[in-house]
Design a protein around this motif. Structure first.
Motif, PDB file in Angstrom:
ATOM      1  N   LEU A  16       0.829  -1.211   0.000  1.00  0.00           N
ATOM      2  CA  LEU A  16       0.000   0.000   0.000  1.00  0.00           C
ATOM      3  C   LEU A  16       0.860   1.257   0.000  1.00  0.00           C
ATOM      4  N   PHE A  17       1.955   1.241   0.732  1.00  0.00           N
ATOM      5  CA  PHE A  17       2.857   2.389   0.762  1.00  0.00           C
ATOM      6  C   PHE A  17       3.464   2.626  -0.617  1.00  0.00           C
ATOM      7  N   GLN A  18       3.917   1.541  -1.245  1.00  0.00           N
ATOM      8  CA  GLN A  18       4.514   1.659  -2.577  1.00  0.00           C
ATOM      9  C   GLN A  18       3.461   2.138  -3.571  1.00  0.00           C
ATOM     10  N   SER A  19       2.258   1.625  -3.490  1.00  0.00           N
ATOM     11  CA  SER A  19       1.177   2.026  -4.383  1.00  0.00           C
ATOM     12  C   SER A  19       0.838   3.498  -4.200  1.00  0.00           C
ATOM     13  N   SER A  20       0.824   3.960  -2.952  1.00  0.00           N
ATOM     14  CA  SER A  20       0.547   5.363  -2.654  1.00  0.00           C
ATOM     15  C   SER A  20       1.637   6.267  -3.206  1.00  0.00           C
ATOM     16  N   ASN A  21       2.907   5.856  -3.039  1.00  0.00           N
ATOM     17  CA  ASN A  21       4.017   6.636  -3.578  1.00  0.00           C
ATOM     18  C   ASN A  21       3.946   6.728  -5.094  1.00  0.00           C
ATOM     19  N   SER A  22       3.613   5.627  -5.750  1.00  0.00           N
ATOM     20  CA  SER A  22       3.494   5.616  -7.201  1.00  0.00           C
ATOM     21  C   SER A  22       2.363   6.531  -7.648  1.00  0.00           C
ATOM     22  N   SER A  23       1.257   6.501  -6.928  1.00  0.00           N
ATOM     23  CA  SER A  23       0.114   7.350  -7.257  1.00  0.00           C
ATOM     24  C   SER A  23       0.478   8.828  -7.121  1.00  0.00           C
ATOM     25  N   ASN A  24       1.200   9.176  -6.061  1.00  0.00           N
ATOM     26  CA  ASN A  24       1.649  10.558  -5.873  1.00  0.00           C
ATOM     27  C   ASN A  24       2.614  10.978  -6.970  1.00  0.00           C
ATOM     28  N   LEU A  25       3.522  10.089  -7.333  1.00  0.00           N
ATOM     29  CA  LEU A  25       4.478  10.371  -8.401  1.00  0.00           C
ATOM     30  C   LEU A  25       3.743  10.648  -9.705  1.00  0.00           C
ATOM     31  N   ILE A  26       2.766   9.838 -10.013  1.00  0.00           N
ATOM     32  CA  ILE A  26       1.999  10.013 -11.241  1.00  0.00           C
ATOM     33  C   ILE A  26       1.257  11.349 -11.214  1.00  0.00           C
ATOM     34  N   SER A  27       0.555  11.629 -10.128  1.00  0.00           N
ATOM     35  CA  SER A  27      -0.198  12.883 -10.026  1.00  0.00           C
ATOM     36  C   SER A  27       0.705  14.099 -10.144  1.00  0.00           C
ATOM     37  N   GLN A  28       1.812  14.088  -9.416  1.00  0.00           N
ATOM     38  CA  GLN A  28       2.735  15.229  -9.447  1.00  0.00           C
ATOM     39  C   GLN A  28       3.382  15.394 -10.819  1.00  0.00           C
ATOM     40  N   SER A  29       3.778  14.300 -11.434  1.00  0.00           N
ATOM     41  CA  SER A  29       4.425  14.360 -12.746  1.00  0.00           C
ATOM     42  C   SER A  29       3.448  14.835 -13.816  1.00  0.00           C
ATOM     43  N   CYS A  30       2.235  14.320 -13.780  1.00  0.00           N
ATOM     44  CA  CYS A  30       1.222  14.741 -14.755  1.00  0.00           C
ATOM     45  C   CYS A  30       0.846  16.207 -14.555  1.00  0.00           C
ATOM     46  N   LYS A  31       0.799  16.640 -13.301  1.00  0.00           N
ATOM     47  CA  LYS A  31       0.475  18.042 -13.021  1.00  0.00           C
ATOM     48  C   LYS A  31       1.550  18.964 -13.595  1.00  0.00           C
ATOM     49  N   PRO A  38       0.333  22.669 -23.148  1.00  0.00           N
ATOM     50  CA  PRO A  38      -1.114  22.895 -23.237  1.00  0.00           C
ATOM     51  C   PRO A  38      -1.867  21.760 -23.931  1.00  0.00           C
ATOM     52  N   ASN A  39      -1.161  20.892 -24.645  1.00  0.00           N
ATOM     53  CA  ASN A  39      -1.811  19.761 -25.317  1.00  0.00           C
ATOM     54  C   ASN A  39      -2.044  18.580 -24.391  1.00  0.00           C
ATOM     55  N   LEU A  40      -1.397  18.588 -23.229  1.00  0.00           N
ATOM     56  CA  LEU A  40      -1.482  17.453 -22.319  1.00  0.00           C
ATOM     57  C   LEU A  40      -2.664  17.626 -21.373  1.00  0.00           C
ATOM     58  N   VAL A 165      -6.325   9.537 -28.646  1.00  0.00           N
ATOM     59  CA  VAL A 165      -5.667   8.808 -27.553  1.00  0.00           C
ATOM     60  C   VAL A 165      -4.175   8.665 -27.856  1.00  0.00           C
ATOM     61  N   TYR A 166      -3.857   8.285 -29.081  1.00  0.00           N
ATOM     62  CA  TYR A 166      -2.461   8.117 -29.470  1.00  0.00           C
ATOM     63  C   TYR A 166      -1.701   9.434 -29.354  1.00  0.00           C
ATOM     64  N   PHE A 167      -2.337  10.502 -29.782  1.00  0.00           N
ATOM     65  CA  PHE A 167      -1.734  11.830 -29.675  1.00  0.00           C
ATOM     66  C   PHE A 167      -1.438  12.148 -28.211  1.00  0.00           C
ATOM     67  N   GLN A 168      -2.418  11.934 -27.332  1.00  0.00           N
ATOM     68  CA  GLN A 168      -2.229  12.225 -25.909  1.00  0.00           C
ATOM     69  C   GLN A 168      -1.106  11.391 -25.301  1.00  0.00           C
ATOM     70  N   LEU A 169      -1.067  10.106 -25.632  1.00  0.00           N
ATOM     71  CA  LEU A 169      -0.016   9.244 -25.091  1.00  0.00           C
ATOM     72  C   LEU A 169       1.362   9.712 -25.557  1.00  0.00           C
ATOM     73  N   ASN A 170       1.457  10.126 -26.816  1.00  0.00           N
ATOM     74  CA  ASN A 170       2.715  10.672 -27.326  1.00  0.00           C
ATOM     75  C   ASN A 170       3.082  11.960 -26.608  1.00  0.00           C
ATOM     76  N   VAL A 171       2.092  12.817 -26.372  1.00  0.00           N
ATOM     77  CA  VAL A 171       2.340  14.086 -25.681  1.00  0.00           C
ATOM     78  C   VAL A 171       2.861  13.827 -24.274  1.00  0.00           C
ATOM     79  N   ILE A 172       2.256  12.866 -23.588  1.00  0.00           N
ATOM     80  CA  ILE A 172       2.709  12.516 -22.236  1.00  0.00           C
ATOM     81  C   ILE A 172       4.162  12.035 -22.276  1.00  0.00           C
ATOM     82  N   SER A 173       4.441  11.110 -23.180  1.00  0.00           N
ATOM     83  CA  SER A 173       5.808  10.576 -23.301  1.00  0.00           C
ATOM     84  C   SER A 173       6.797  11.692 -23.585  1.00  0.00           C
TER      85      SER A 173
END
Length: 184
Positions: A16-31, A38-40, A165-173
């Motif tokens: 659960l701790f590892q899952s929580s850390n991963s979730s925070n990492l994802i949220s912070q990185s995406c933010k 602006p495309n993301l 979807v493909y465009f968004q995934l590329n933008v994220i990468s």
């Protein structure tokens, strides 16, 4: 028996701790990425990466791990789109113009997968400039695919959702690669 219960509780806590850390990492990185591009779309970024990383053990622990997942997710999505286009080309419901567009899209996505293979190799060798260039080329192919359907009045792309979807995934990468470039 108590020791086994203690170990089980410890294992669950660590998971659960590892899952929580991963979730925070994802949220912070995406933010951060969505603020810089602006495309993301933040919600799409979080949902896509949480779903993909939930299937991985161990979960990503840093931006580099997330970038690798994003590129692999983009590649998987592109592979699925090529398969879908192959099926659409066998349907008799499309006029000749739409079939030409679909064949072009098939070629574009196939080229895009080659670009993503190059991006993966470059990313793994920490050649982030080349990885970014290959991801940019891949991103443009989905836009080109969608745009060609619009050239004929009244023509509707059967790939609009897939292209988006493909465009968004590329933008994220690409956004994650750009963020990593700033750290190196």
């Amino acid at each position: 028996m108590k020791f086994a219960s203690f170990l089980l509780v410890c294992f669950i806590f660590i998971f659960l701790f590892q899952s929580s850390n991963s979730s925070n990492l994802i949220s912070q990185s995406c933010k951060k990425a969505s603020k810089n591009d602006p495309n993301l779309r933040y919600d799409f970024c979080v949902a896509s990466l949480k779903d993909a990383s939930s299937k991985l053990q161990p979960a990503p622990t840093n931006l580099e791990g997330l970038a690798g997942i994003a590129i692999q997710l983009t590649k998987s999505n592109g592979t699925n789109t090529v398969s879908m286009i192959s099926k659409l080309l066998k349907e008799k419901s499309f006029d000749e113009y739409a079939k030409v567009c679909l064949r072009d899209c098939y070629d574009l996505y196939s080229d895009s997968l080659s670009d993503l293979d190059d991006a993966v190799v470059a990313f793994k060798s920490k050649d982030l400039d080349t990885a970014a260039t290959r991801l940019s080329a891949s991103l443009d192919n989905s836009v080109t695919c969608e745009d060609q359907f619009k050239e004929k009045k009244g023509e509707t792309s059967p790939l609009t959702k897939e292209n988006q979807v493909y465009f968004q995934l590329n933008v994220i990468s690409l956004a994650f690669i750009q963020m990593l470039r700033q750290h190196y």
